[in-house]
Design an enzyme around this catalytic site. Structure first.
Site, PDB file in Angstrom:
ATOM      1  N   TYR A  32       0.820  -1.213   0.000  1.00 22.94           N
ATOM      2  CA  TYR A  32       0.000   0.000   0.000  1.00 22.94           C
ATOM      3  C   TYR A  32       0.853   1.263   0.000  1.00 22.94           C
ATOM      4  O   TYR A  32       0.411   2.312  -0.431  1.00 22.94           O
ATOM      5  CB  TYR A  32      -0.926   0.006   1.223  1.00 22.94           C
ATOM      6  CG  TYR A  32      -2.107  -0.909   1.030  1.00 22.94           C
ATOM      7  CD1 TYR A  32      -3.283  -0.444   0.463  1.00 22.94           C
ATOM      8  CD2 TYR A  32      -2.041  -2.255   1.382  1.00 22.94           C
ATOM      9  CE1 TYR A  32      -4.366  -1.275   0.262  1.00 22.94           C
ATOM     10  CE2 TYR A  32      -3.120  -3.100   1.188  1.00 22.94           C
ATOM     11  CZ  TYR A  32      -4.287  -2.603   0.628  1.00 22.94           C
ATOM     12  OH  TYR A  32      -5.346  -3.428   0.419  1.00 22.94           O
ATOM     13  N   PRO A 113       5.519  -5.534  10.952  1.00 19.60           N
ATOM     14  CA  PRO A 113       4.388  -5.792  11.852  1.00 19.60           C
ATOM     15  C   PRO A 113       4.821  -5.760  13.325  1.00 19.60           C
ATOM     16  O   PRO A 113       6.005  -5.784  13.618  1.00 19.60           O
ATOM     17  CB  PRO A 113       3.948  -7.204  11.456  1.00 19.60           C
ATOM     18  CG  PRO A 113       5.133  -7.821  10.797  1.00 19.60           C
ATOM     19  CD  PRO A 113       5.918  -6.712  10.191  1.00 19.60           C
ATOM     20  N   THR A 152       7.834   2.596   8.200  1.00 20.46           N
ATOM     21  CA  THR A 152       7.890   3.277   9.495  1.00 20.46           C
ATOM     22  C   THR A 152       8.682   2.420  10.464  1.00 20.46           C
ATOM     23  O   THR A 152       8.383   1.242  10.637  1.00 20.46           O
ATOM     24  CB  THR A 152       6.472   3.477  10.046  1.00 20.46           C
ATOM     25  OG1 THR A 152       5.702   4.089   9.035  1.00 20.46           O
ATOM     26  CG2 THR A 152       6.486   4.339  11.282  1.00 20.46           C
ATOM     27  N   LYS A 240       7.771  10.531  12.225  1.00 23.43           N
ATOM     28  CA  LYS A 240       6.716   9.682  11.660  1.00 23.43           C
ATOM     29  C   LYS A 240       5.890   9.040  12.770  1.00 23.43           C
ATOM     30  O   LYS A 240       4.658   9.072  12.742  1.00 23.43           O
ATOM     31  CB  LYS A 240       7.341   8.620  10.746  1.00 23.43           C
ATOM     32  CG  LYS A 240       6.372   7.578  10.227  1.00 23.43           C
ATOM     33  CD  LYS A 240       5.282   8.179   9.336  1.00 23.43           C
ATOM     34  CE  LYS A 240       4.149   7.241   9.076  1.00 23.43           C
ATOM     35  NZ  LYS A 240       4.233   6.413   7.918  1.00 23.43           N
ATOM     36  N   CYS A 296      -1.247   1.331  10.548  1.00 17.83           N
ATOM     37  CA  CYS A 296      -0.213   2.176  11.163  1.00 17.83           C
ATOM     38  C   CYS A 296      -0.468   2.617  12.590  1.00 17.83           C
ATOM     39  O   CYS A 296       0.425   2.497  13.432  1.00 17.83           O
ATOM     40  CB  CYS A 296       0.006   3.407  10.297  1.00 17.83           C
ATOM     41  SG  CYS A 296       0.906   3.012   8.809  1.00 17.83           S
ATOM     42  N   PHE A 297      -1.647   3.158  12.869  1.00 23.25           N
ATOM     43  CA  PHE A 297      -1.827   3.848  14.155  1.00 23.25           C
ATOM     44  C   PHE A 297      -1.469   2.965  15.347  1.00 23.25           C
ATOM     45  O   PHE A 297      -0.643   3.329  16.179  1.00 23.25           O
ATOM     46  CB  PHE A 297      -3.269   4.361  14.288  1.00 23.25           C
ATOM     47  CG  PHE A 297      -3.543   5.626  13.523  1.00 23.25           C
ATOM     48  CD1 PHE A 297      -2.552   6.233  12.767  1.00 23.25           C
ATOM     49  CD2 PHE A 297      -4.794   6.222  13.556  1.00 23.25           C
ATOM     50  CE1 PHE A 297      -2.795   7.408  12.055  1.00 23.25           C
ATOM     51  CE2 PHE A 297      -5.058   7.392  12.864  1.00 23.25           C
ATOM     52  CZ  PHE A 297      -4.062   7.980  12.109  1.00 23.25           C
ATOM     53  N   LYS A 299       0.062   0.031  15.502  1.00 19.20           N
ATOM     54  CA  LYS A 299       1.439  -0.489  15.435  1.00 19.20           C
ATOM     55  C   LYS A 299       2.448   0.587  15.845  1.00 19.20           C
ATOM     56  O   LYS A 299       3.362   0.329  16.627  1.00 19.20           O
ATOM     57  CB  LYS A 299       1.691  -0.964  14.007  1.00 19.20           C
ATOM     58  CG  LYS A 299       3.124  -1.249  13.649  1.00 19.20           C
ATOM     59  CD  LYS A 299       3.224  -1.884  12.275  1.00 19.20           C
ATOM     60  CE  LYS A 299       2.964  -0.931  11.118  1.00 19.20           C
ATOM     61  NZ  LYS A 299       4.020   0.038  10.836  1.00 19.20           N
TER      62      LYS A 299
HETATM   63  C1  UDX Z   1       4.399  -1.249   5.084  1.00 12.96           C
HETATM   64  C2  UDX Z   1       4.466  -1.015   6.581  1.00 12.96           C
HETATM   65  O1  UDX Z   1       3.325  -1.603   7.162  1.00 12.96           O
HETATM   66  C3  UDX Z   1       4.496   0.423   6.952  1.00 12.96           C
HETATM   67  O2  UDX Z   1       4.837   0.579   8.305  1.00 12.96           O
HETATM   68  C4  UDX Z   1       5.516   1.115   6.211  1.00 12.96           C
HETATM   69  O3  UDX Z   1       5.412   2.494   6.455  1.00 12.96           O
HETATM   70  C5  UDX Z   1       5.521   0.784   4.736  1.00 12.96           C
HETATM   71  O4  UDX Z   1       5.445  -0.602   4.496  1.00 12.96           O
HETATM   72  P1  UDX Z   1       2.373  -1.384   3.421  1.00 12.96           P
HETATM   73  O5  UDX Z   1       2.966  -0.998   2.117  1.00 12.96           O
HETATM   74  O6  UDX Z   1       0.985  -0.937   3.701  1.00 12.96           O
HETATM   75  O7  UDX Z   1       3.170  -0.745   4.625  1.00 12.96           O
HETATM   76  O8  UDX Z   1       2.588  -2.933   3.669  1.00 12.96           O
HETATM   77  P2  UDX Z   1       2.186  -4.134   2.724  1.00 12.96           P
HETATM   78  O9  UDX Z   1       1.018  -3.767   1.887  1.00 12.96           O
HETATM   79  O10 UDX Z   1       2.142  -5.334   3.591  1.00 12.96           O
HETATM   80  O11 UDX Z   1       3.439  -4.249   1.724  1.00 12.96           O
HETATM   81  C6  UDX Z   1       4.678  -4.751   2.036  1.00 12.96           C
HETATM   82  C7  UDX Z   1       5.155  -5.638   0.885  1.00 12.96           C
HETATM   83  O12 UDX Z   1       6.510  -6.009   1.108  1.00 12.96           O
HETATM   84  C8  UDX Z   1       4.382  -6.940   0.705  1.00 12.96           C
HETATM   85  O13 UDX Z   1       3.830  -6.996  -0.580  1.00 12.96           O
HETATM   86  C9  UDX Z   1       5.420  -8.037   0.948  1.00 12.96           C
HETATM   87  O14 UDX Z   1       5.236  -9.170   0.110  1.00 12.96           O
HETATM   88  C10 UDX Z   1       6.716  -7.320   0.605  1.00 12.96           C
HETATM   89  N1  UDX Z   1       7.912  -7.908   1.223  1.00 12.96           N
HETATM   90  C11 UDX Z   1       7.954  -8.129   2.557  1.00 12.96           C
HETATM   91  C12 UDX Z   1       9.022  -8.202   0.426  1.00 12.96           C
HETATM   92  O15 UDX Z   1       8.985  -8.021  -0.785  1.00 12.96           O
HETATM   93  N2  UDX Z   1      10.144  -8.678   1.021  1.00 12.96           N
HETATM   94  C13 UDX Z   1      10.223  -8.923   2.353  1.00 12.96           C
HETATM   95  O16 UDX Z   1      11.268  -9.363   2.839  1.00 12.96           O
HETATM   96  C14 UDX Z   1       9.093  -8.642   3.144  1.00 12.96           C
HETATM   97  C1  UDX Z   2      -2.429   7.151   8.644  1.00 16.23           C
HETATM   98  C2  UDX Z   2      -1.878   8.577   8.585  1.00 16.23           C
HETATM   99  O1  UDX Z   2      -2.966   9.487   8.402  1.00 16.23           O
HETATM  100  C3  UDX Z   2      -0.870   8.715   7.469  1.00 16.23           C
HETATM  101  O2  UDX Z   2      -0.305  10.010   7.462  1.00 16.23           O
HETATM  102  C4  UDX Z   2       0.215   7.674   7.667  1.00 16.23           C
HETATM  103  O3  UDX Z   2       1.139   7.713   6.611  1.00 16.23           O
HETATM  104  C5  UDX Z   2      -0.371   6.285   7.760  1.00 16.23           C
HETATM  105  O4  UDX Z   2      -1.361   6.236   8.783  1.00 16.23           O
HETATM  106  P1  UDX Z   2      -4.235   5.764   7.266  1.00 16.23           P
HETATM  107  O5  UDX Z   2      -4.145   4.789   8.393  1.00 16.23           O
HETATM  108  O6  UDX Z   2      -4.100   5.265   5.879  1.00 16.23           O
HETATM  109  O7  UDX Z   2      -3.134   6.917   7.437  1.00 16.23           O
HETATM  110  O8  UDX Z   2      -5.657   6.506   7.331  1.00 16.23           O
HETATM  111  P2  UDX Z   2      -6.255   7.677   8.261  1.00 16.23           P
HETATM  112  O9  UDX Z   2      -7.027   8.566   7.382  1.00 16.23           O
HETATM  113  O10 UDX Z   2      -5.225   8.310   9.100  1.00 16.23           O
HETATM  114  O11 UDX Z   2      -7.298   6.914   9.176  1.00 16.23           O
HETATM  115  C6  UDX Z   2      -6.907   6.010  10.207  1.00 16.23           C
HETATM  116  C7  UDX Z   2      -8.118   5.528  10.971  1.00 16.23           C
HETATM  117  O12 UDX Z   2      -8.665   6.569  11.780  1.00 16.23           O
HETATM  118  C8  UDX Z   2      -9.269   5.043  10.080  1.00 16.23           C
HETATM  119  O13 UDX Z   2      -9.850   3.889  10.638  1.00 16.23           O
HETATM  120  C9  UDX Z   2     -10.232   6.201  10.124  1.00 16.23           C
HETATM  121  O14 UDX Z   2     -11.550   5.808   9.857  1.00 16.23           O
HETATM  122  C10 UDX Z   2     -10.049   6.689  11.545  1.00 16.23           C
HETATM  123  N1  UDX Z   2     -10.443   8.094  11.746  1.00 16.23           N
HETATM  124  C11 UDX Z   2      -9.771   9.085  11.110  1.00 16.23           C
HETATM  125  C12 UDX Z   2     -11.496   8.400  12.595  1.00 16.23           C
HETATM  126  O15 UDX Z   2     -12.120   7.515  13.186  1.00 16.23           O
HETATM  127  N2  UDX Z   2     -11.833   9.717  12.774  1.00 16.23           N
HETATM  128  C13 UDX Z   2     -11.179  10.735  12.152  1.00 16.23           C
HETATM  129  O16 UDX Z   2     -11.539  11.897  12.371  1.00 16.23           O
HETATM  130  C14 UDX Z   2     -10.114  10.396  11.285  1.00 16.23           C
END
Ligand code: UDX
Ligand code: UDX
Length: 482
Positions: A32, A113, A152, A240, A296-297, A299
């Site tokens: 993501y 994680p 992160t 962060k 994220c939050f 973790k």
């Molecule tokens: C992740 C982390 O959760 C977040 O804290 C960080 O900021 C950015 O990376 P996200 O991209 O949302 O966020 O995670 P995820 O969708 O699980 O993607 C990670 C990818 O890395 C997976 O597709 C996984 O297959 C890959 N991966 C993991 C590798 O290619 N090599 C590895 O050794 C481990």
């Molecule tokens: C968050 C941070 O916003 C982003 O900057 C960082 O890089 C990754 O983590 P994300 O988790 O993708 O992003 O979404 P976010 O919009 O922050 O929402 C997090 C959770 O809080 C969601 O479940 C959302 O529904 C909830 N939320 C957010 C509330 O319940 N109320 C609010 O007012 C805002």
């Protein structure tokens, strides 16, 4: 005179900051974060070749799917960005070593994680994937590279990465930068195109500055210079964690007030509006909900708590831990309210969930409040039907099975997944809104009411529906904090 001083300053800068022009970027982790971030870099920097690699071959195949609508991550606008650059200067591959070898700059964007074993279990970040990446980079690299932490990470992880690279490599030199991602899912493309700021942390010596500058140049292709902030590595890593902790804290703060509002007759939306108009507080992130989710939050706060504890800062740790405790309470409170309102039993009753994703406009369900509310209601023997416009049945069952609260077969008996919202609501005793998808607001609620068991209940865990209108139709309606 002015001209002269600028001239000298420029001369000075040129002398102290050597320029490295990045031509080839590799990103490890097509998730993501890595996927959208690299797609936008490729889209905005046609002269840079960007290769995203991942161990997960299925995920890479999906990113390469001929039909760009089948990419593995749903984000508004992302498929167009991918279509604009894929095959031109954006590539998805499983050949990690080749991509590392060719790159001048390597982003690490793998998941970190919360640890599920050993010291720091349930709190600390598990850095095993990060370490694996560092070791792989060290073994493959034949020339100097800039390694960028996108994941992160706990403060001082860059130090560990550097130590692995320097001690296991083949003599190539490495610079480590921290460049945390602030994009929010559901608005990732917009956040990447027009970020509030970009943060780059690096070493403060000459080589460090050169590396920082190389990354600044990449972002400068579309982001104004004043929005690109450079700091030392530790400040960047800690910023962060701090940003996510502050954002989550706002949600827990307003959710704490929601419970008080329910007891006192105040309306949390009115309170949020009243305080949000104070420019010192600001209006964003004050939406009361069934609880925050996302990868994220939780973790990152647990990580912060663990770091504080490891330095003996118990008061700091307890302060931030309360944000998580409040969030767990909010999810639990929502489930209890459903049971209590349905005459203290939901056993054998059909309860329809509208939404499973942790927020709207994403198919991501990590830590979604819906999972925990479903788990509680299944413990009460409810029959749950879930409808979410973007989340598949496979993911929903995977989320529930992961909790190991009961046998997988029992999850499949207790919960079913529907493809149509109206069918999902047919014969239900109650509807619970768990995600704020826009389409829920536009449904024909009279039609839904007509097909439900009476009395028909709606629990709006996101405060998105018009409660008065629903009550006029005949629903018994309960929002959050009212
Ligand atoms: C992740 C982390 O959760 C977040 O804290 C960080 O900021 C950015 O990376 P996200 O991209 O949302 O966020 O995670 P995820 O969708 O699980 O993607 C990670 C990818 O890395 C997976 O597709 C996984 O297959 C890959 N991966 C993991 C590798 O290619 N090599 C590895 O050794 C481990
Ligand atoms: C968050 C941070 O916003 C982003 O900057 C960082 O890089 C990754 O983590 P994300 O988790 O993708 O992003 O979404 P976010 O919009 O922050 O929402 C997090 C959770 O809080 C969601 O479940 C959302 O529904 C909830 N939320 C957010 C509330 O319940 N109320 C609010 O007012 C805002």
């Amino acid at each position: 005179m002015l001209f002269k001083s600028v001239y000298y300053r420029e001369l000075y800068n040129i002398r102290i900051v050597r320029m490295t022009k990045i031509k080839n970027i590799c990103c490890i982790g097509a998730g993501y974060v890595g996927g959208p971030t690299m797609a936008v870099i490729a889209h905005k920097c046609p002269d840079i070749k960007v290769t995203i690699v991942d161990l997960n071959a299925e995920r890479i195949a999906a990113w390469n799917d001929e039909d760009v609508n089948n990419i593995p991550i749903y984000e508004p606008g992302l498929s167009d960005i991918v279509a604009s650059a894929r095959g031109r200067n954006l590539f998805f591959s499983t050949d990690v070593e080749k991509a590392i070898d060719e790159a001048d700059m390597i982003f690490i964007s793998v998941n970190t994680p919360t640890k599920t074993y050993g010291v720091g279990k349930g709190m600390a970040a598990d850095l095993k994937y990060i370490e694996l990446c560092a070791r792989q980079i060290a073994s493959v690299a034949k020339n100097d590279k800039i390694v960028v932490e996108k994941s992160t990470l706990p403060v001082r992880t860059a130090e560990a990465i550097k130590s692995i690279l320097d001690n296991t490599g083949n003599g190539a030199k490495f610079q480590i930068l921290s460049n945390p991602e602030f994009l929010a899912e559901g608005t990732a493309v917009e956040d990447l195109l027009r970020p509030d700021r970009v943060l780059i942390g690096g070493d403060t010596d000459e080589d460090g500055k050169e590396a920082i500058n190389a990354l600044v140049e990449v972002y400068a292709n579309w982001i104004p210079g004043e929005k690109i902030l450079t700091t030392n590595v530790w400040s960047s890593e800690l910023s962060k964690l701090t940003a996510n902790a502050f954002l989550a804290q706002r949600v827990s703060s307003i959710n704490a007030m929601s419970e008080l509002c329910e007891k006192t007759g105040a309306d949390v939306n009115e309170v949020a509006k009243a305080i949000g108009m104070d420019s010192r507080i600001g209006s964003k992130f004050l939406k009361s909900s069934v609880g925050f989710g996302g990868s994220c939050f939780q973790k990152d706060i647990l990580n912060l708590v663990y770091i504080a504890k490891s330095y003996g800062l118990d008061e700091v740790a307890d302060y931030w831990e309360q944000v998580i405790i409040m969030n767990d309470h909010q999810k639990q409170r929502f489930a209890s309210k459903v049971v209590k309102t349905l005459y203290n039993t939901v056993s054998g009753k059909k309860i329809t969930f509208l939404g499973w994703a942790f927020k709207k406009d994403t198919n991501d369900t990590r830590e979604s409040a819906a999972i925990y509310v479903a788990d509680s209601l299944l413990n009460e023997q409810a029959n749950i039907t879930v409808y979410d416009p973007k989340v598949s049945e496979t993911v929903i069952y995977r989320d529930l099975d992961y909790l190991e609260s009961r046998k997988p077969e029992e999850n499949r008996t207790g919960l079913e997944v529907a493809n149509d919202a109206y069918e999902a609501c047919r014969d239900a005793h109650a509807i619970a809104v768990l995600t704020e998808w826009d389409e829920f607001k536009t449904y024909d609620w009279q039609k839904i009411y007509d097909n439900m068991k009476k009395p028909a209940f709606v629990f709006d865990g996101r405060n998105i529906l018009d409660g008065e209108k629903l009550e006029k139709i005949g629903f018994i309606f309960q929002g959050i904090g009212k």
